[in-house]
Motif scaffolding. Sequence first.
Motif: not given
Length: 644
Positions: A116, A103, A100-101, A119, A123, A96-98, A32
């Motif tokens: 990828k 990059d 997304a942090r 994720a 989903r 999902l939140g973790r 992050t």
Amino acid sequence: MVLTLGRRSRPGWAVLLFMGTAMLAIVPTTATSAAPSQPLADAALDAFLAQDDTARRALDPIDTLERGEDLPATRFVSLFEPALTAAQRARNAAALGRLARIDPASLDARHRISAKAYAAVLRDEEAMLSPAVADTLALTPLNPVGGLQVEYPALASTSGPDEADDAMTLARDRALPRVFDTVIARYREGMARGVTSPAPVVKTLIGQIDAVLARAPERSLFMAPASTGNKAGGSRKQTALLRQRRWQAYRAVTVKAVYPAYRRLRAFLADEYMPAARTSVGIDALPGGAQLYRALLRHHTTLDLDPGAVHTLGRAEVARIQREMDTVKTELGFSGPLPDFFAALRSDAHYHPRRPEDLASGYRSVATRVAEQAPRYFQRIPRTPLLITPHPAYRARFEAGGSYSPGSADGTRPGVFYFNTFDLKSRFLTGIDTLYLHEGAPGHHFQISLAQEDTSLPDFQRFGGNTAYVEGWALYAETLGYPMGFYADPMQHWGTLDDEMLRAMRLVVDTGLHSQGWSRQQALDYMLANSGMGRSDAEAEVDRYIADPGQAVAYKIGALTIQRLRAEAEAQLGPRFDLKAFHAQVLDSGALPLPVLEDKVHAWIAANKPAAPAPSPAPLSPAPVGPAPISPGAASSTAASGRE
């Protein structure tokens, strides 16, 4: 094939599994920060994936048993509990939140693929846990395809050598009545809300339970741990006494807990639930069923597909394969129309085994030939051995012609290719080669074993997967029989076309049942009219599609995708195309969602293209402009011949 891998493709009840809230405390990652270095970002993703995989496995008691890990009864009884869905949704949202942090641009190529892919997994999990999907599936908790009622005997048959292992196994067996009581409660809730299983599904469930109860308790799989050794030392007399005590303990729990639980579940299904079971067979008959079917198609194929388009694609594939069948039936000496040849195949003893050994020896012969040729097609060969054996008698009646069960990750327990000897007159000698290529090598055994053996992969890539990739690879593997020379024999050529026809018909029949209003009889008639499969197999197939909507569609969709990607690579790389390298690209990241696999192969193609020549001088006059070419990857799948 029906995979016996609950973690790769398990019906709806497995979505609702327990996790303690403490598992949500994933350690914050360093990804992050504003500009993390690549090694730090890669390490942060690895840590997150390991932590969340641990959390995921904590929610899945069946997966824990399949991995041979400890499972206390307190976790086992959490199966099918209504509170599980909320806990799983919380874990999914946190994960999902973790993720997304982190990059993706800060990761190396291998880790970008993992990020990828994960994720996409999260989903899909989010969609399957949505109220519209999970709350409906929870009301029909048992499925004939891999449901607890048929899987638990095998899962309960293994126990470690220590007294603590015995205690844990016996405690789970004693808890089975509570688990089945929860199942019954969910079914009753569904009855009250007008959501019930189709009658053919309930009939199969009852038959599966009858097969379990048909064996005397003393000869059941629940007694198997009592026959294994124990680490406890002592004299021969003490060892004999210990064995007697173990046998008595397992017999007591089998007779007093396990068998009564199965009998009570059977009585409920036969006496109370069957009269309430729906006569419709399509999931679209349920409230919100059309949307539920599209969600299940997306879950199994990893693609957002329109059922009508899939139905049309299937009919086109059926017509193409029939044209090839017309040629091969002539090579087999039959001059009549194709439907007459289908009938002849079913009745002519020349095409059927007379004894189980006819099948066993055939599969062993194919295995030897594949082992000789595999190094020509693959950079890596699994070290995990492969065992060839018939389906156990207690479940053979409800199984397809073959299936695969994976070995252990360290290769000490072999993978198993099961073939079916039930109702021999309905089995075919023509399908021996293609079935082994699919279920054994280089199909499921190669794909699953190579992933499990690669410790550099995160666990979700080593042990996870999706139906379209796993079954798509196995169906693609059947096509390797052409260059390997297996289908030079018209008998075996017919067999692979017949199996390919089965996967094409699935596109038609599955969508027909669940989006076109087809009846069970209509589906059965279509399969018998368009293939030479036996009636027993056709009935088992149709009932499977009714029980597990969308799963069977994924085979052909996955195979067509892999075939298309190979055709693109061959066309763009020309003489630089390396088949072994292409297979490595498909296999060496584990089972990927199809869009992620496509991106990976496209990147590999781009990296291996010859350098573009220097641009020519601009022409003196403008060149004519034509329509833009259509990208080969524009469609999610295209018809492919199946020949190499």
